[in-house]
Enzyme design. Sequence first.
Site, mmCIF file in Angstrom:
data_model
loop_
_atom_site.group_PDB
_atom_site.id
_atom_site.type_symbol
_atom_site.label_atom_id
_atom_site.label_comp_id
_atom_site.label_asym_id
_atom_site.label_seq_id
_atom_site.Cartn_x
_atom_site.Cartn_y
_atom_site.Cartn_z
ATOM 1 N N CYS A 199 -22.376 9.367 -3.627
ATOM 2 C CA CYS A 199 -22.313 10.743 -4.129
ATOM 3 C C CYS A 199 -22.840 11.799 -3.165
ATOM 4 C CB CYS A 199 -23.037 10.860 -5.460
ATOM 5 S SG CYS A 199 -24.819 10.792 -5.290
ATOM 6 N N HIS A 222 -29.931 22.029 -0.138
ATOM 7 C CA HIS A 222 -29.280 22.072 -1.440
ATOM 8 C C HIS A 222 -28.489 23.351 -1.631
ATOM 9 C CE1 HIS A 222 -31.718 18.586 -2.370
ATOM 10 N NE2 HIS A 222 -30.761 18.331 -3.234
ATOM 11 N N ASN A 260 -27.134 12.500 1.383
ATOM 12 C CA ASN A 260 -27.773 13.729 1.886
ATOM 13 C C ASN A 260 -29.234 13.461 2.222
ATOM 14 O OD1 ASN A 260 -25.338 14.814 1.136
ATOM 15 N ND2 ASN A 260 -26.098 15.562 -0.819
HETATM 16 C C1 PEP Z 1 -28.211 13.066 -2.005
HETATM 17 O O1 PEP Z 1 -29.376 13.101 -1.607
HETATM 18 O O2 PEP Z 1 -27.260 12.641 -1.322
HETATM 19 C C2 PEP Z 1 -27.871 13.546 -3.350
HETATM 20 C C3 PEP Z 1 -26.675 13.409 -3.850
HETATM 21 O O3 PEP Z 1 -28.852 14.213 -4.019
HETATM 22 P P1 PEP Z 1 -29.225 15.729 -3.685
HETATM 23 O O4 PEP Z 1 -28.247 16.248 -2.693
HETATM 24 O O5 PEP Z 1 -29.194 16.481 -4.957
HETATM 25 O O6 PEP Z 1 -30.598 15.594 -3.119
HETATM 26 MG MG MG Z 2 -30.938 13.593 -2.971
#
Ligand code: PEP
Ligand code: MG
Length: 556
Positions: A512, A206, A466
Site C-alpha cells: 500500500c 504525508h 513509504n
Molecule cells: C507507508 O508507510 O507506506 C504507509 C502506507 O503509511 P503512511 O504513508 O500513512 O505512513
Molecule cells: Mg507509514
Amino acid sequence: MALVTATVDSPSSVETTLTGRSIAPGLGMGRAWVVGDLLTYSGDLRTIGAHEIDGELSRLTTSFEQTLAELQVYAERIEAEFDSVLAGVFRAHSAMLRDLFASGEFEKEMRASLITAEAAVRRIFQKWHQKFREMENQTFRERADDLLDLGRTLLRRLLNEGEVSLKTIPPNSVLVVERLLPSDVVVLPKANVAAVIVESLGQGSHAALLAREKGIPTITEIEGVCARVATGVDLLVDGFHGTLVIAPAKTTCAEFQERLGKWHATLARCKGACRDPARSLDGQLITVEANIGIEDDVELALDNGADGVGLLRIEQLYFARKLPPTEDELFAELQQLVAPLGKRPVTVRLLDIGGDKPLPYLRLVQTANPVLGRRGVRLLLDYSQLVRTQFGALLRLCEEHPLRVLIPMVTVEDDIRRMREVFDALCAERKIAIPPKFGSMIETPAAALAVPTLLKHVDFFCVGTNDLTQYTMAASRDDAAVNDYYLESHESIMRLLSIVLADAGGRPVTLCGELAGSEAWLPKLLQLGFRSLSIAPTVIAAIKAAVRKIDISHSY
Ligand code: PEP
Ligand code: MG
C-alpha cells in the site's frame, strides 16, 4: 534546485519559467493564491483615530474570551480521550493568554500607536515570541511557538476567518505556500485547487502523498516562490516535470491548454475499463484498491474503478476536526464515508500520528527524532481510551460493512500482540459474531524481518513502502535535502519485500505504499508475488490498464 529559465522584469507581468521538483504528477492552470503567515503579515499598517480605540478594544476582548472558552473545551476533550498531561497544555495556554491580556499591553500599544486590534496582536505576540525564544529556561523557549499559535487563533477570530483558511480557497486557484502539513491537504477543496506549489516538501511526506492521493498536481523546491508570485497572477503548473510558468503569454497558455486536453483524454481512455477486474496477460487476478482518507477520495476511488479500500488512513478524519471524535462521532463519520462504497471491502488503519503527522490539537512532547519516537502503535498503546474509541466505532461499523482493521507502525511482536488482546477483549465484550479481519502494517525493517513472529496474531499484512523506505534508507520522508536517498525501489527494499512475501505463511499481503502505484515498477512487484495493491485513487485506472499488458511469468 530552483532555476530561472527566463528573465524577469516584473514578476507578475513578464512570462517566467521556474523549475523545481515534481511531487504529484498532472497539469494545472489557475490564479495564484499565496498563503502567508497571518501573524507576520505586514499589510495592516494603517493608523486609526483615537475615537476608534474603544471599539477595537472591545473586539479584542471578545476574541480573547472566545479563545479562552475554546481552550477550555479543548482541554476537557483531550483529557477524556488522552490524559490530563496533554490537556494541561491547553490549560497552560489559557493561563498565558490571561496573563498577556491582564498586562494591559494591548491597550497601551493601541492607544500609543493608534493601531487596530489585529496590528496590536501581531506586534505584541511577535515581541513576546522573541522574548520567549531568548529565555534561559528551556520550557519557556519551547513555549515560544505555542505563543505564535495563540496569536494566530486570536487573529482568526478577529478577522472572522474559518478555522482553516485553506478550506475557503476560491475556484481555479493554484495554492502557493512555504510549508504544507498533512492537515492542510486534508481540508483543501480539490474542486477549487488546480495545483499546489510548496517551497519545501519531502518527497515521501504525508502532505506529498495526500496531494498525490487527491490527484492535485504539486511541485516543490522553487526557492522564494512565495515572494516571487503575487496572489491573482496566472500560473501554469506541470507536475510531471516540476515546472512553473508565471504570467504566461497567450501562446504559452494555448499550448498548455492543448496538453491539458490530451492528458484528460488519456485519463478518460484508461478509465474506460477501470471498473472491470484487472487480470494480467497470463490470467492472474490483481486486486487494485484505493488509499483514502476523506469523502473526496471516496468519489475519486469509485470514479477510477477501485475494487475496495486497502488503506483508510483514519488520521485524516482526526486532521479534519478541531477536536478528537467521540466513538459516536467517529462511527457516524466512518459510516457516512464508506456508504457510497456499497459492499466493497474497506481496511481501516488505526490512528497513525506522531512523526510528520502532528494533530493540530495534540501537543505531544517534542523530541529530537520524532520519526524514531512514539508514533503509530507506540502512541496507541499509551492511550487506551483512544484505542477503545476507534475499535468501538469499527466494531459497530463491521455489522453493516465488510471491514478489516489494521495496526500502524508495528516494530516488535509485543506491539501487535497487545493490540490484538485489546481487540479480542472488546469483540467479546460487545458480542461481535464475526469480527473484522485484523492485520499489521509492515513498514519498519524490523517488522519485515519479523513476519514469522507477527503472523500468529494477525489475519493479513499490509506493507507500507513509504515508511519502509524512510527507515531502511535512513532518509527522512519529510526532508527535501535527502530526497535523493529516499529510494523506494532500491534493491534493499525489494529484498525486504520478497522476505515478507516468503515469510507471510499464507496470510494475504497487500502493498500500500506509493511504490505500489508506480507503473515502472509494476512488473517487478507482480513478479515478486504481490497480487493485491492499494494505491492513490487517481492512478488506479492506469495501473489496472498496465496490469492487463503484463505477462507475470515473463522475466523483466
Ligand atoms: C507507508 O508507510 O507506506 C504507509 C502506507 O503509511 P503512511 O504513508 O500513512 O505512513
Ligand atoms: Mg507509514
